[in-house]
Design an enzyme around this catalytic site. Structure first.
Site, PDB file in Angstrom:
ATOM      1  N   SER A 143       5.604  -1.207   1.007  1.00  0.00           N
ATOM      2  CA  SER A 143       4.439  -2.081   1.375  1.00  0.00           C
ATOM      3  C   SER A 143       4.674  -2.657   2.799  1.00  0.00           C
ATOM      4  O   SER A 143       5.788  -2.888   3.127  1.00  0.00           O
ATOM      5  CB  SER A 143       3.858  -2.925   0.294  1.00  0.00           C
ATOM      6  N   TYR A 156       5.842  -9.699  -5.739  1.00  0.00           N
ATOM      7  CA  TYR A 156       5.558  -8.420  -5.055  1.00  0.00           C
ATOM      8  C   TYR A 156       6.475  -8.512  -3.945  1.00  0.00           C
ATOM      9  O   TYR A 156       6.892  -7.743  -3.438  1.00  0.00           O
ATOM     10  CB  TYR A 156       4.042  -8.513  -4.733  1.00  0.00           C
TER      11      TYR A 156
HETATM   12  P1  NAD Z   1      -3.047   1.958  -8.374  1.00  0.00           P
HETATM   13  O1  NAD Z   1      -3.438   0.966  -9.321  1.00  0.00           O
HETATM   14  O2  NAD Z   1      -4.109   2.886  -8.432  1.00  0.00           O
HETATM   15  O3  NAD Z   1      -1.698   2.744  -8.856  1.00  0.00           O
HETATM   16  C1  NAD Z   1      -0.830   1.926  -9.643  1.00  0.00           C
HETATM   17  C2  NAD Z   1      -0.031   3.200 -10.170  1.00  0.00           C
HETATM   18  O4  NAD Z   1       0.932   2.579 -11.156  1.00  0.00           O
HETATM   19  C3  NAD Z   1      -1.193   3.810 -11.400  1.00  0.00           C
HETATM   20  O5  NAD Z   1      -1.038   5.135 -11.684  1.00  0.00           O
HETATM   21  C4  NAD Z   1      -0.645   3.102 -12.720  1.00  0.00           C
HETATM   22  O6  NAD Z   1      -0.915   3.599 -13.921  1.00  0.00           O
HETATM   23  C5  NAD Z   1       0.969   2.922 -12.636  1.00  0.00           C
HETATM   24  N1  NAD Z   1       1.580   1.927 -13.260  1.00  0.00           N
HETATM   25  C6  NAD Z   1       1.491   0.681 -13.327  1.00  0.00           C
HETATM   26  N2  NAD Z   1       2.162   0.227 -14.433  1.00  0.00           N
HETATM   27  C7  NAD Z   1       3.117   1.069 -14.630  1.00  0.00           C
HETATM   28  C8  NAD Z   1       4.020   1.304 -15.748  1.00  0.00           C
HETATM   29  N3  NAD Z   1       4.281   0.054 -16.388  1.00  0.00           N
HETATM   30  N4  NAD Z   1       4.670   2.608 -16.001  1.00  0.00           N
HETATM   31  C9  NAD Z   1       4.194   3.556 -15.222  1.00  0.00           C
HETATM   32  N5  NAD Z   1       3.020   3.588 -14.356  1.00  0.00           N
HETATM   33  C10 NAD Z   1       2.498   2.311 -14.350  1.00  0.00           C
HETATM   34  O7  NAD Z   1      -2.563   1.126  -7.208  1.00  0.00           O
HETATM   35  P2  NAD Z   1      -2.096   1.876  -5.566  1.00  0.00           P
HETATM   36  O8  NAD Z   1      -2.907   1.182  -4.654  1.00  0.00           O
HETATM   37  O9  NAD Z   1      -2.477   3.347  -5.843  1.00  0.00           O
HETATM   38  O10 NAD Z   1      -0.669   1.542  -5.660  1.00  0.00           O
HETATM   39  C11 NAD Z   1       0.467   2.455  -5.603  1.00  0.00           C
HETATM   40  C12 NAD Z   1       1.685   2.141  -4.956  1.00  0.00           C
HETATM   41  O11 NAD Z   1       1.383   1.676  -3.596  1.00  0.00           O
HETATM   42  C13 NAD Z   1       2.262   0.621  -5.479  1.00  0.00           C
HETATM   43  O12 NAD Z   1       3.649   0.470  -5.568  1.00  0.00           O
HETATM   44  C14 NAD Z   1       1.516  -0.162  -4.529  1.00  0.00           C
HETATM   45  O13 NAD Z   1       2.316  -1.519  -4.396  1.00  0.00           O
HETATM   46  C15 NAD Z   1       1.857   0.447  -3.232  1.00  0.00           C
HETATM   47  N6  NAD Z   1       0.716  -0.133  -2.310  1.00  0.00           N
HETATM   48  C16 NAD Z   1      -0.525  -0.235  -2.233  1.00  0.00           C
HETATM   49  C17 NAD Z   1      -1.448  -0.628  -1.473  1.00  0.00           C
HETATM   50  C18 NAD Z   1      -2.756  -0.479  -1.337  1.00  0.00           C
HETATM   51  O14 NAD Z   1      -3.512  -1.282  -0.571  1.00  0.00           O
HETATM   52  N7  NAD Z   1      -3.500   0.288  -2.510  1.00  0.00           N
HETATM   53  C19 NAD Z   1      -0.669  -1.051  -0.085  1.00  0.00           C
HETATM   54  C20 NAD Z   1       0.758  -1.193   0.063  1.00  0.00           C
HETATM   55  C21 NAD Z   1       1.560  -0.570  -0.968  1.00  0.00           C
END
Ligand code: NAD
Length: 261
Positions: A143, A156
């Site tokens: 991130s 985080y």
């Molecule tokens: P999201 O909530 O759509 O996806 C998260 C995924 O992780 C989901 O598929 C969820 O089911 C899974 N998950 C959560 N807990 C879990 C567990 N205990 N075991 C297995 N799977 C689990 O969110 P996203 O935005 O797609 O985030 C995905 C990654 O990207 C994360 O690591 C997040 O920190 C990172 N990220 C997201 C953003 C953003 O703006 N959306 C920005 C920077 C980084």
């Protein structure tokens, strides 16, 4: 000549991939020909249907394997059960926001386990498979918070800085092998989760959709544009390409200039 990448014959495991960025990454890897393993902690018909849809759309093998990334033994079992891992995308992640003196211990433990320790466990089991196959790619979805901080996000930010550090260690441990390890550092990405927050925020601040996006959500993202799951998927495919064979140990920002500030 157009830049094309063929991942036919490779198996990619993407943790936390039944929604958002993980699902987008899985789709782009499948579009490039990789067989994919989707994962989350649930075991619903719709989780398996996502894999079936990818298999039908891209003509690859796609499976869904339930494993809870908060549990070390589940992380290891995911890779073992998949049986092969050429591309490992450590994407599963959760967030919790609270001042550090009020931060619930169980939330701290969960964020560190899912966002950081899971990647330690999956990588430990996947690397010997990559060595046996003579090729591998580890891609950690970190991130902008792996490189910079915000208040109230202690767990985080600690986890994401941690995974950027672990990325460098794995890159050094595999530097003389045909294996690379890199982190991708997204800024704000338009996932269904983020999209769902827009109507409430519009009502709360009496703002238009465009104002909410540009003035509230993307306040720290100089481009004032979200990154998209498709862009993150394509960035992942690029890191799997031969062009990226000498790129290892980096934190690749996809953040519209956030970390340039
Ligand atoms: P999201 O909530 O759509 O996806 C998260 C995924 O992780 C989901 O598929 C969820 O089911 C899974 N998950 C959560 N807990 C879990 C567990 N205990 N075991 C297995 N799977 C689990 O969110 P996203 O935005 O797609 O985030 C995905 C990654 O990207 C994360 O690591 C997040 O920190 C990172 N990220 C997201 C953003 C953003 O703006 N959306 C920005 C920077 C980084």
């Amino acid at each position: 000549m157009a830049f094309t990448v063929s991942l036919t014959g490779k198996t990619a495991i993407i943790t936390g991939s039944n929604s958002g960025i993980g699902l987008g990454v899985a789709r782009q890897l499948a579009a490039a020909g990789a067989d994919v393993v989707l994962n989350s902690f649930t075991d619903r018909p719709e989780d398996h249907a996502l894999a079936a849809d990818i298999a039908a759309e891209f003509g690859v093998t796609a499976r869904y394997i339930r494993a809870d990334m908060s549990k070390g033994e589940d992380c290891r079992a995911l890779i073992t059960q998949a049986g092969r891992c050429d591309i490992l995308v450590n994407n599963a992640g959760i967030q919790h926001v609270a001042p550090i003196d009020e931060f619930p211990v169980e939330k701290w433990d969960a964020v560190i386990a899912i966002n950081l320790s899971s990647a330690f466990h999956t990588t430990a089991v996947a690397l010997p498979m990559m060595r046996a196959a003579g090729w591998g790619r580890v891609i950690n979805i970190a991130s902008a918070h792996g490189l910079t901080a915000s208040p109230y996000k202690s767990a985080y930010v600690a986890a994401k800085h941690g995974i950027v550090g672990m990325t460098k260690v794995v890159a050094l441990e595999t530097a003389e092998e045909p294996i690379t390890c890199n982190a991708i550092c997204p800024g704000y990405v338009l996932t269904p989760l983020v999209e769902a927050q827009i109507p409430d925020t519009m009502a709360k601040y009496n703002m238009s959709r465009d104002e909410v996006i540009k003035k509230v959500m993307l306040e720290r993202q100089p481009s004032r544009e979200f990154a998209t799951v498709g862009q993150l998927g394509d960035t992942t495919v690029f890191l799997c390409s031969d062009a990226a064979a000498q790129i290892t140990g980096i934190a690749l920002s996809v953040d519209g200039g956030w970390t340039a500030m």
